[in-house]
Design a protein around this motif. Structure first.
Motif, PDB file in Angstrom:
ATOM      1  N   GLY A   1       4.434 -50.678  -3.861  1.00 21.34           N
ATOM      2  CA  GLY A   1       4.071 -49.271  -4.061  1.00 21.34           C
ATOM      3  C   GLY A   1       2.703 -49.137  -4.713  1.00 21.34           C
ATOM      4  O   GLY A   1       1.895 -48.287  -4.326  1.00 21.34           O
ATOM      5  N   ALA A   2       2.429 -49.996  -5.693  1.00 21.71           N
ATOM      6  CA  ALA A   2       1.136 -49.946  -6.387  1.00 21.71           C
ATOM      7  C   ALA A   2       0.008 -50.296  -5.420  1.00 21.71           C
ATOM      8  O   ALA A   2      -1.070 -49.698  -5.469  1.00 21.71           O
TER       9      ALA A   2
ATOM     10  N   ARG B   1      -0.689 -47.374  -3.193  1.00 20.20           N
ATOM     11  CA  ARG B   1      -1.426 -46.355  -3.938  1.00 20.20           C
ATOM     12  C   ARG B   1      -2.899 -46.742  -4.059  1.00 20.20           C
ATOM     13  O   ARG B   1      -3.785 -45.908  -3.925  1.00 20.20           O
TER      14      ARG B   1
ATOM     15  N   ARG C   1      -0.415 -39.477   3.347  1.00 18.60           N
ATOM     16  CA  ARG C   1      -1.132 -38.904   2.218  1.00 18.60           C
ATOM     17  C   ARG C   1      -2.634 -39.030   2.332  1.00 18.60           C
ATOM     18  O   ARG C   1      -3.376 -38.227   1.785  1.00 18.60           O
TER      19      ARG C   1
ATOM     20  N   LYS D   1      12.291 -47.621  -8.349  1.00 16.16           N
ATOM     21  CA  LYS D   1      11.191 -46.658  -8.313  1.00 16.16           C
ATOM     22  C   LYS D   1       9.849 -47.367  -8.227  1.00 16.16           C
ATOM     23  O   LYS D   1       8.894 -46.827  -7.701  1.00 16.16           O
ATOM     24  N   THR D   2       9.771 -48.564  -8.801  1.00 13.44           N
ATOM     25  CA  THR D   2       8.470 -49.232  -8.856  1.00 13.44           C
ATOM     26  C   THR D   2       8.418 -50.486  -7.989  1.00 13.44           C
ATOM     27  O   THR D   2       7.350 -51.041  -7.810  1.00 13.44           O
TER      28      THR D   2
ATOM     29  N   VAL E   1       3.647 -44.357 -15.113  1.00 12.10           N
ATOM     30  CA  VAL E   1       3.408 -45.325 -14.040  1.00 12.10           C
ATOM     31  C   VAL E   1       4.423 -45.117 -12.910  1.00 12.10           C
ATOM     32  O   VAL E   1       4.079 -45.156 -11.731  1.00 12.10           O
ATOM     33  N   THR E   2       5.677 -44.877 -13.291  1.00 12.96           N
ATOM     34  CA  THR E   2       6.712 -44.648 -12.287  1.00 12.96           C
ATOM     35  C   THR E   2       6.370 -43.440 -11.417  1.00 12.96           C
ATOM     36  O   THR E   2       6.529 -43.467 -10.204  1.00 12.96           O
ATOM     37  N   LYS E   3       5.901 -42.368 -12.061  1.00 13.21           N
ATOM     38  CA  LYS E   3       5.516 -41.168 -11.300  1.00 13.21           C
ATOM     39  C   LYS E   3       4.383 -41.499 -10.327  1.00 13.21           C
ATOM     40  O   LYS E   3       4.385 -41.037  -9.186  1.00 13.21           O
ATOM     41  N   LEU E   4       3.419 -42.289 -10.786  1.00 15.15           N
ATOM     42  CA  LEU E   4       2.295 -42.646  -9.918  1.00 15.15           C
ATOM     43  C   LEU E   4       2.775 -43.444  -8.715  1.00 15.15           C
ATOM     44  O   LEU E   4       2.314 -43.231  -7.600  1.00 15.15           O
ATOM     45  N   GLU E   5       3.718 -44.366  -8.959  1.00 18.70           N
ATOM     46  CA  GLU E   5       4.231 -45.181  -7.855  1.00 18.70           C
ATOM     47  C   GLU E   5       4.919 -44.301  -6.824  1.00 18.70           C
ATOM     48  O   GLU E   5       5.047 -44.680  -5.672  1.00 18.70           O
ATOM     49  N   GLN E   6       5.406 -43.162  -7.251  1.00 26.58           N
ATOM     50  CA  GLN E   6       6.060 -42.239  -6.316  1.00 26.58           C
ATOM     51  C   GLN E   6       5.065 -41.221  -5.777  1.00 26.58           C
ATOM     52  O   GLN E   6       5.476 -40.220  -5.200  1.00 26.58           O
ATOM     53  N   TYR E   7       3.786 -41.452  -6.019  1.00 26.02           N
ATOM     54  CA  TYR E   7       2.726 -40.557  -5.556  1.00 26.02           C
ATOM     55  C   TYR E   7       2.843 -39.166  -6.169  1.00 26.02           C
ATOM     56  O   TYR E   7       2.361 -38.199  -5.618  1.00 26.02           O
TER      57      TYR E   7
END
Lengths: 339, 272
Positions: free
Chosen positions: A72-73, A76, A101, A155-156, B230-236
């Motif tokens: 995920g990172a 992003r 996105r 989530k991560t 960080v978790t929020k960022l990973e979920q965009y």
């Protein structure tokens, strides 16, 4: 003396330049592959093999750089402007995100390469301590009192999402498709998780080196790596009755490759993943090849367990992603107090 | 206003303004602008979520605890370093700064290895029923590690400026050692102690690297706000992450301003 030295240097350069130019034609190309965490060893082996094949075919030298991190990172980072020519990530929603996105990957990317853009697959297995002291053999054993389960945060971590969905899929099958009971099982499972790391490698270290928990849920390749690195006298792999087909995906990042003028190279690089050579390298790194001939050659190292895909068990990925891992989704609700 | 003897007000203020603007105000303005794009309904849902509230409690509560514990420990350390001469003093003095130089991830990994139930320290504590790694207590240990140097370094120069003859005189005049410490040594140190504790607290609230390894990161138990971001960022969910960041910023600002006020009052009283 100064002048003479400079003149000599200039002469040397003048003599060397035509040679350099000849050597540099056609100019070497570079390609950036942005990948997820456990594929370090895999791409470290595939990249030189591809570079050799490409040079033999076109005469062009190519330098491939790889970047690794949580799936995920990494997605992003590409969305935020990391100039990846190709992405090779842990699961479909991460490339969907780059496509939707940032518009960097054209829609319909899964149809452009064989097998839905999945070059190799993996599955989720258990790693336990030597001798399996807690007698863990299947998913139901994970929620027995006193059993500690190590898995990262879905989530991560891409790998953690496969762990979660494998557990969910087993629970659906065991309960005749009853979603409420599947959810209760997964909620109970996460009550047995003492440490929620942010990535798959972190969890492997927590389990193998720090000695936390009784069972680690892991990618088949990571499980094999952990057992090889930490020693067969300390850890062993347990194959559950059923698991999930984990499908990592690959795609050319269209906008970036076009800007760099590397489209042909990028496409050839990804197509190379389906060649017998690359499939062989994948198998040696414990990724399940999609080429049946190569898979047959390595059959003894891949336990033959019944598997289901996300599509079989739960439906299409975008909906699964929203329902389970989105904000306020099932995973968030599991951790609500009083549940 | 008295004219300062050194010229250059315009230039100095200009440079400061540009510097602060580029490095501090611009990123913060961006953060606030991004946070402002969230619909009020979603923002409310985010801050009403028990998991968010729990993370804020853990982050600010444990940081405050670490800052408070670092006060007596830091005072003692500064006292030892300033008032006594012993072999290895310079080495110890240099070691105080190590937590600032060491990558905090390294500190986190080392502390976790020590404090897991079968680690060197964990093994001693486990029979007493004390679990450190993967609990809020573990977060406290990591934050104490990063906060301690601030108290020591804030107190040390002030302590060096205090004349030991003052506390000697107090004892000769009949004060008990405790009275001498409380009435003669401590009051001039207080503003420095408050500064050190405030800096340590601010540093602890923002700490991510070391905490992530020792916390266990369980929602509702040992999850800190930076991890939630960080978790929020990973979920965009960039507005969500910005909103959490802005809330941390605001809360820290209010707390630090409060500490500054208290410090100003106590400093003023001492001068009077």
């Amino acid at each position: 003396m100064h002048i003479r030295r400079r003149a000599a240097l200039g002469g040397l350069l003048a003599a060397a330049l035509p040679g350099l130019q000849a050597y540099a034609q056609p100019s070497p190309a570079t390609l950036l592959n942005v990948s997820y965490d456990p594929t370090r060893e895999l791409y470290a082996a595939i990249n030189p093999a591809f570079a050799k094949a490409w040079q033999a075919q076109t005469g062009q030298a190519v330098q491939i750089r790889a970047s690794h991190g949580g799936s995920g990172a990494q997605a992003r980072a590409v969305i935020d402007g990391l100039e990846a020519d190709v992405v090779t990530l842990a699961l479909q929603p991460d490339i969907d995100a780059i496509s939707e996105r940032a518009g960097l990957v054209a829609p319909g990317w899964r149809g452009r390469l064989p097998n839905g853009s999945v070059p190799y697959t993996s599955t989720i297995l258990f790693v336990v301590r030597k001798g399996n002291p807690k007698g863990i053999h299947d998913w139901a054993d994970l929620v027995r009192p006193g059993v500690g389960v190590i898995t990262p945060n879905p989530k991560t971590s891409g790998g953690a999402r496969w762990n979660y969905l494998a557990a969910w899929g087993w629970a659906l099958r065991a309960n005749g498709g009853d979603k409420d009971r599947a959810r209760a099982f997964v909620a109970e499972l996460f009550k047995h998780v003492p440490v929620l790391d942010t990535g798959a490698r972190g969890s492997t270290i927590t389990f193998a080196q720090r000695g936390q928990g009784d069972v680690l849920l892991a990618w088949e390749d990571d499980a094999n790596l952990a057992v090889r690195r930490m020693g067969r006298d300390r850890l062993e792999i347990v194959v559950p009755s059923v698991s999930i087909v984990a499908e990592p995906v690959v795609a050319v990042v269209d906008k970036v490759a076009d800007r760099h003028g590397t489209r042909a190279l990028a496409e050839a690089y990804l197509r190379f993943l389906w060649t017998p050579d690359a499939q062989e390298i994948a198998a040696r790194n414990f990724y399940r090849p999609t080429d049946p001939a190569v898979l047959a050659r390595h059959a003894e190292q891949f336990p033959n367990l019944p598997t289901f895909t996300v599509a079989d068990a739960l439906g299409d990925w975008p909906a699964v992603q929203r329902e389970h891992f989105g904000d306020g989704g099932v995973f968030d609700q599991i951790y609500k107090p009083g549940q | 206003m008295r004219r300062p003897v050194l010229p250059g007000f315009g230039l100095a203020t200009g440079v400061t303004g540009v510097y602060l603007g580029l490095l501090v105000l611009l990123p913060l303005a961006g953060l606030l602008a991004k946070a402002g794009t969230t619909e009020p309904g979603r923002a409310w849902a985010l801050f009403a979520d028990p998991r968010t509230l729990s993370a804020f409690r853990v982050s600010f509560g444990v940081s405050a605890g670490a800052a408070l514990v670092s006060v007596p420990v830091g005072l003692l350390l500064a006292w030892v370093l300033e008032r006594y001469r012993f072999p290895g003093r310079r080495l110890l003095d240099a070691a105080v700064d190590l937590p600032l130089a060491l990558p905090t991830a390294v500190a986190g990994i080392a502390l976790t290895t020590l404090y897991v139930p079968d680690g060197w320290m964990g093994r001693l504590l486990a029979p007493l029923g004390i679990a450190v790694a993967f609990t809020p207590l573990g977060i406290g240990v990591a934050l104490l590690f990063v906060a301690l140097p601030f108290v020591v370094r804030a107190v040390q120069p002030v302590l060096a400026g205090l004349d030991p003859e003052a506390d000697e005189a107090a004892v000769i005049l009949g004060a008990t050692p405790w009275q001498a410490f409380r009435l003669v040594v401590l009051p001039p140190l207080l503003p420095a102690v408050a500064t050190g504790a405030a800096l340590g607290f601010a540093r602890a609230v923002g700490e991510y690297g070391s905490v992530i390894f020792i916390a266990g990161n369980r929602p509702m138990v040992s999850e800190i706000v930076p991890l939630l971001i960080v978790t929020k960022l990973e979920q965009y969910d960039i507005p969500g992450a910005a909103l959490l960041g802005a809330a941390m910023l605001l809360l820290s600002f209010v707390l630090l301003a409060g500490i500054n006020r208290l410090q100003g009052r106590s400093g003023g009283r001492h001068a009077a």
